[in-house]
Design an enzyme around this catalytic site. Structure first.
Site, short mmCIF file in Angstrom:
data_model
loop_
_atom_site.label_atom_id
_atom_site.label_comp_id
_atom_site.label_asym_id
_atom_site.label_seq_id
_atom_site.Cartn_x
_atom_site.Cartn_y
_atom_site.Cartn_z
N ASP A 159 5.15 -11.00 -19.06
CA ASP A 159 5.45 -11.85 -20.41
C ASP A 159 4.53 -11.44 -21.53
OD1 ASP A 159 3.53 -13.55 -18.29
OD2 ASP A 159 2.82 -13.93 -20.37
N ASP A 207 2.89 -13.86 -23.28
CA ASP A 207 2.10 -15.03 -23.45
C ASP A 207 2.68 -15.88 -24.36
OD1 ASP A 207 -0.11 -16.42 -22.39
OD2 ASP A 207 -1.21 -16.07 -24.22
N1 ADE Z 1 0.47 -15.35 -20.05
C1 ADE Z 1 -0.25 -15.45 -19.25
N2 ADE Z 1 -1.42 -16.31 -19.19
C2 ADE Z 1 -2.29 -16.43 -18.21
N3 ADE Z 1 -2.15 -15.72 -16.85
C3 ADE Z 1 -0.86 -15.02 -16.74
N4 ADE Z 1 -0.34 -14.55 -15.66
C4 ADE Z 1 0.84 -14.11 -16.13
N5 ADE Z 1 1.07 -14.44 -17.20
C5 ADE Z 1 0.03 -14.97 -17.70
#
Ligand code: ADE
Ligand SMILES: CSC[C@H]1O[C@H](OP(=O)(O)O)[C@H](O)[C@@H]1O
Length: 257
Positions: free
Chosen positions: A204, A206
């Protein structure tokens, strides 16, 4: 017996056929699950899912000390960490694999050392990842024509919540990927002179970009990436078996105060 150790993260709770399990106890308690012993491309591997077999252990509650100690007790010298991470940079896209070479510790209340005195050690962490595992992991990904990134700084937050947009934007100034589990897993491995390398799957963007990250999306992307990670492991594991030629075994030399 020496094994290559693999620590599975979110979405990765088994990676091979298990020949036997090892229920190991440590001075720090039980690891997240019994070790699963099997083979990847002809090499003996010990697998441990850090969140437990059914993902019942959140990142801030993982018994990292027991996990690393148990792997060493089983004969593991080299660890490959498998992780789901958010991306803090446009060019690290969901589905890409990152082999990080640095980390920033933004955790707050974790039990992060085996050395609480009277023996005092300050290990050098300037180069925290095993250069040998990392180089070979990158080659393994390239050979398969996977979208793989050679370097990257992983910022480890305490969790279990994801970052706010403001935090995410701030982290973008210092790091490339974000997760909740690298620290203290890597520190503890280093304190036992073990090698640690990581295959991080970007799941992703974030919170800095547009959509907010959700745990269900992370799990979905990890499911879709499982085959990619397995193929990389198939090529990588035989390459890191045998005599160690890296500096990881020397971590404690000159570290005693
Ligand atoms: N955006 C994110 N922040 C923290 N841990 C994660 N693991 C996968 N995506 C994450
Ligand atoms: C399930 S979303 C957050 C979760 O995913 C990552 O896990 P891991 O590093 O074990 O693959 C992240 O660190 C969080 O624990």
């Amino acid at each position: 017996m020496t094994y290559v150790g693999i620590i599975g993260g979110s979405g990765l709770y088994s990676i091979m056929e298990t020949r036997k399990t090892m229920d190991i106890d440590t001075p720090y308690g039980k690891p997240s699950a019994p070790l699963e012993i099997g083979e990847i491309n002809g090499v003996e591997v010990a697998f441990l899912p850090r969140h437990g077999k059914k993902h019942t252990i959140p990142p801030h509650m993982v018994n990292y000390k027991a996990n690393i100690f148990a792997l060493q007790k089983a004969g593991v010298q080299r660890i490959i960490g498998l992780n789901a991470v958010g991306s803090l940079k446009e060019e690290y896209k969901p589905g890409d694999i990152v082999i990080p070479d640095q980390f920033i510790d933004f955790t707050k209340r974790r039990d992060l050392t085996y050395y609480n005195g009277p023996d005092v050690y300050h290990i050098s962490m300037a180069d925290p990842f095993c250069s040998d595992i990392s180089a070979k992991a990158y080659e393994a990904g390239k050979k398969l024509s996977f979208p793989v990134h050679k370097n990257g700084a992983y910022i480890c937050i305490e969790g279990p919540r994801f970052s706010t947009r403001a935090e995410s934007k701030m982290f973008r100034n210092f790091a490339d990927i974000i997760g909740m589990t690298l620290v203290p897993e890597i520190n503890l491995a280093a304190e036992l002179s073990m090698c640690y390398g990581m295959l991080a799957t970007v799941t992703d963007y974030d919170a800095w970009k547009d959509e907010a990250v959700e745990a269900s999306d992370v799990m979905q992307i990890m499911k879709e990436s499982e085959e990619k990670v397995s193929k990389m492991l198939y090529n990588l594991v035989p390459e890191i078996n045998g005599q160690r030629n890296c500096k990881c075994s020397l971590r404690l030399e000159n570290a005693k105060a």
